[in-house]
Design an enzyme around this catalytic site. Structure first.
Site, PDB file in Angstrom:
ATOM      1  N   HIS A  65      41.925  19.805   7.030  1.00  0.00           N
ATOM      2  CA  HIS A  65      42.072  21.150   7.653  1.00  0.00           C
ATOM      3  C   HIS A  65      41.283  21.793   7.825  1.00  0.00           C
ATOM      4  O   HIS A  65      39.900  22.043   6.960  1.00  0.00           O
ATOM      5  CB  HIS A  65      43.229  21.411   8.002  1.00  0.00           C
ATOM      6  CG  HIS A  65      43.730  21.763   6.413  1.00  0.00           C
ATOM      7  ND1 HIS A  65      44.268  20.858   5.561  1.00  0.00           N
ATOM      8  CD2 HIS A  65      43.799  22.637   5.818  1.00  0.00           C
ATOM      9  CE1 HIS A  65      44.766  21.336   3.805  1.00  0.00           C
ATOM     10  NE2 HIS A  65      43.969  22.880   4.454  1.00  0.00           N
ATOM     11  N   HIS A  97      40.253  25.576   7.745  1.00  0.00           N
ATOM     12  CA  HIS A  97      40.506  27.500   8.305  1.00  0.00           C
ATOM     13  C   HIS A  97      39.075  27.947   9.072  1.00  0.00           C
ATOM     14  O   HIS A  97      38.819  27.684   8.961  1.00  0.00           O
ATOM     15  CB  HIS A  97      40.567  27.723   7.062  1.00  0.00           C
ATOM     16  CG  HIS A  97      41.493  27.039   6.243  1.00  0.00           C
ATOM     17  ND1 HIS A  97      42.882  27.549   5.334  1.00  0.00           N
ATOM     18  CD2 HIS A  97      41.405  26.065   4.912  1.00  0.00           C
ATOM     19  CE1 HIS A  97      43.786  26.976   4.869  1.00  0.00           C
ATOM     20  NE2 HIS A  97      42.597  26.227   3.637  1.00  0.00           N
TER      21      HIS A  97
HETATM   22  P1  5GP Z   1      44.158  24.068   1.480  1.00  0.00           P
HETATM   23  O1  5GP Z   1      44.868  24.866   0.143  1.00  0.00           O
HETATM   24  O2  5GP Z   1      44.742  22.306   1.523  1.00  0.00           O
HETATM   25  O3  5GP Z   1      43.113  24.318   1.624  1.00  0.00           O
HETATM   26  O4  5GP Z   1      45.190  24.381   2.615  1.00  0.00           O
HETATM   27  C1  5GP Z   1      46.229  24.443   3.171  1.00  0.00           C
HETATM   28  C2  5GP Z   1      46.829  25.383   4.254  1.00  0.00           C
HETATM   29  O5  5GP Z   1      48.257  24.962   4.621  1.00  0.00           O
HETATM   30  C3  5GP Z   1      47.129  27.188   3.058  1.00  0.00           C
HETATM   31  O6  5GP Z   1      46.476  28.683   3.698  1.00  0.00           O
HETATM   32  C4  5GP Z   1      48.728  27.534   3.396  1.00  0.00           C
HETATM   33  O7  5GP Z   1      49.607  28.395   3.428  1.00  0.00           O
HETATM   34  C5  5GP Z   1      48.967  26.478   4.934  1.00  0.00           C
HETATM   35  N1  5GP Z   1      50.110  26.197   4.521  1.00  0.00           N
HETATM   36  C6  5GP Z   1      51.041  25.333   3.942  1.00  0.00           C
HETATM   37  N2  5GP Z   1      52.170  24.743   4.198  1.00  0.00           N
HETATM   38  C7  5GP Z   1      52.137  24.458   5.545  1.00  0.00           C
HETATM   39  C8  5GP Z   1      53.348  25.043   6.417  1.00  0.00           C
HETATM   40  O8  5GP Z   1      54.244  24.055   6.312  1.00  0.00           O
HETATM   41  N3  5GP Z   1      53.137  25.427   8.123  1.00  0.00           N
HETATM   42  C9  5GP Z   1      51.815  26.661   8.045  1.00  0.00           C
HETATM   43  N4  5GP Z   1      51.863  26.524   9.467  1.00  0.00           N
HETATM   44  N5  5GP Z   1      50.879  26.248   7.601  1.00  0.00           N
HETATM   45  C10 5GP Z   1      50.855  25.743   5.848  1.00  0.00           C
END
Ligand code: 5GP
Ligand code: ZN
Length: 155
Positions: free
Chosen positions: A103, A105
């Site tokens: 993903h 951000h």
């Molecule tokens: P990462 O640390 O993998 O780059 O970011 C994961 C992101 O996914 C985090 O900012 C977290 O808040 C978001 N996230 C985790 N679980 C969920 C969810 O169930 N729904 C949504 N909309 N975002 C999520």
């Protein structure tokens, strides 16, 4: 497509099995609001299919995600009342990736919002030019000879 090894919350969201606030979708990509936003309007741009890290993503899907992000950035920024944007990818667990479904951000920013991605990282040394040159040569050599890098050549 690389199948998900285990449970993936983003795959759940994409197939409609959990609550999600979608702001954009098409056949390849979906964008929704982060459940724990750094700032209001924090959006995640996600491929519908499950890929873990950037290098797993086929070129056409990667390009499509990039185009979706470019379309979203000015709109999200305005909707959030922000002036600027951090575009962040945490690719791999050691790089801070918590959800192992790739993903991007989109984090709206405005002056004094208290968030920061501190680069250069405070206190990190500036290497001698020879060290930078040596690493550049190492990377360049590996790009020219994929066998040395142990990876596939990505075009
Ligand atoms: P990462 O640390 O993998 O780059 O970011 C994961 C992101 O996914 C985090 O900012 C977290 O808040 C978001 N996230 C985790 N679980 C969920 C969810 O169930 N729904 C949504 N909309 N975002 C999520
Ligand atoms: Zn997934």
């Amino acid at each position: 497509m690389k199948p998900s090894t285990g449970h993936c919350i983003f795959c759940d969201l994409i197939r409609g099995a959990a609550e999600v606030s979608i702001c954009y979708e098409d056949a390849t990509a979906i964008a929704f609001l982060d459940i724990q936003p750094v700032n209001p309007g924090h959006v995640l741009v996600v491929p519908r299919e499950h890929y873990e890290v950037l290098q797993d993503i086929p070129g056409d899907v990667g390009a499509h995600l990039y185009q979706a992000a470019v379309k979203l950035i000015p709109v999200v920024q305005t909707a959030a009342g922000a002036t600027d944007m951090n575009i962040v990818v945490n690719s791999g667990a050691a790089a801070g990736q918590n959800v192992m479904h790739y993903h991007i951000h989109l984090i709206p920013r405005k002056a004094g919002d208290g968030f920061d991605v501190p680069l250069p990282f405070p206190g990190s040394p500036m290497p001698h030019r020879q060290q930078l040159d040596a690493m550049a040569a190492r990377i360049g050599g590996m790009l020219r000879d994929p066998l040395r890098s142990g990876g596939k050549k990505n075009g």
